[in-house]
Design a protein around this motif. Structure first.
Motif, short mmCIF file in Angstrom:
data_model
loop_
_atom_site.label_atom_id
_atom_site.label_comp_id
_atom_site.label_asym_id
_atom_site.label_seq_id
_atom_site.Cartn_x
_atom_site.Cartn_y
_atom_site.Cartn_z
N GLY A 49 0.85 -1.18 0.00
CA GLY A 49 0.00 0.00 0.00
C GLY A 49 0.88 1.23 0.00
N GLU A 50 0.50 2.24 -0.78
CA GLU A 50 1.23 3.50 -0.78
C GLU A 50 0.26 4.61 -0.39
OE1 GLU A 50 3.54 6.59 -3.73
OE2 GLU A 50 3.23 4.54 -4.41
N VAL A 51 0.61 5.35 0.65
CA VAL A 51 -0.23 6.45 1.11
C VAL A 51 -0.21 7.55 0.05
CG1 VAL A 51 -0.53 8.22 2.90
CG2 VAL A 51 0.21 5.90 3.54
N THR A 52 -1.41 7.95 -0.42
CA THR A 52 -1.52 8.98 -1.45
C THR A 52 -2.11 10.28 -0.92
OG1 THR A 52 -3.67 8.11 -2.13
CG2 THR A 52 -1.72 7.30 -3.32
N SER A 136 -5.67 8.27 2.27
CA SER A 136 -6.00 7.38 1.15
C SER A 136 -4.77 6.52 0.85
CB SER A 136 -6.37 8.18 -0.09
OG SER A 136 -7.59 8.84 0.10
N VAL A 137 -5.05 5.31 0.37
CA VAL A 137 -3.98 4.37 0.05
C VAL A 137 -4.31 3.69 -1.27
CG1 VAL A 137 -2.72 2.31 0.81
CG2 VAL A 137 -3.58 3.94 2.51
N LYS A 138 -3.30 3.55 -2.14
CA LYS A 138 -3.45 2.69 -3.32
C LYS A 138 -2.74 1.39 -3.01
CE LYS A 138 0.49 4.39 -6.04
NZ LYS A 138 0.90 4.98 -7.30
N TRP A 139 -3.30 0.28 -3.50
CA TRP A 139 -2.79 -1.05 -3.16
C TRP A 139 -2.39 -1.82 -4.40
CZ3 TRP A 139 -2.03 -2.19 1.84
CH2 TRP A 139 -2.72 -1.44 2.80
N SER A 140 -1.33 -2.63 -4.27
CA SER A 140 -0.93 -3.61 -5.29
C SER A 140 -0.76 -4.94 -4.58
CB SER A 140 0.39 -3.21 -5.96
OG SER A 140 0.24 -2.01 -6.67
#
Length: 155
Positions: A49-52, A136-140
């Motif tokens: 997860g990367e905090v956006t 917000s977080v984007k996930w891979s």
């Protein structure tokens, strides 16, 4: 004769197929699906997860849970504090199931537990928070099908 594995084939052998989930706000004191597992069991080889959007100052913890279609939820990780995490901070699975998520500030240093994959059944992979907070977080997610026809999609 031996086959040579290289490029995309090597990536697939080491970590599997990658599925991305667009950035989304944290669930607010709730449990919410981030990925859906269908068609059979999968080996989850990594979750990043990367905090956006910066996480607020409210004391907040996260954990990742397997929510099977049949059976009882199982925590893949224990809770981890994410209070005031900056944009670019990375959140990854620990090497041992049930341990705390690994959270690093924007400088990086996340890990993929490729040597200790997580077996996840049909159902969802959920994010659980204990507070209402911004961020917000984007996930891979990377996975290898364990059963024929098994797959993962973003929820």
């Amino acid at each position: 004769m031996s086959a040579i594995i290289q490029g995309d084939q090597l990536r697939t052998v080491l970590v599997g197929t990658k599925v991305d989930r667009a950035t989304a706000a944290l669930p607010q004191t709730a449990q919410a699906a981030i990925f859906t597992v269908a068609g059979g069991r999968v080996l989850v080889t990594g979750l990043v997860g990367e905090v956006t959007t910066v996480m607020g100052a409210t004391a907040t913890t996260l954990k990742v849970t397997s929510n099977p279609t049949t059976g009882t939820d199982v925590d893949l990780t224990s809770t981890t504090a994410v209070t005031s995490k900056e944009v670019g901070s990375l959140i990854t699975l620990p090497s041992a199931s049930g341990s705390a998520l690994v959270v690093k500030n924007g400088g990086g240093g996340g890990q993929l537990p490729a040597h200790n994959p997580y077996v996840v059944p049909i159902g969802t992979i959920d994010l659980v928070t204990d507070a209402s907070d911004t961020g917000s977080v984007k996930w891979s997610l990377t996975y290898i099908p364990l059963d024929n026809g098994a797959s993962v999609t973003a929820a």
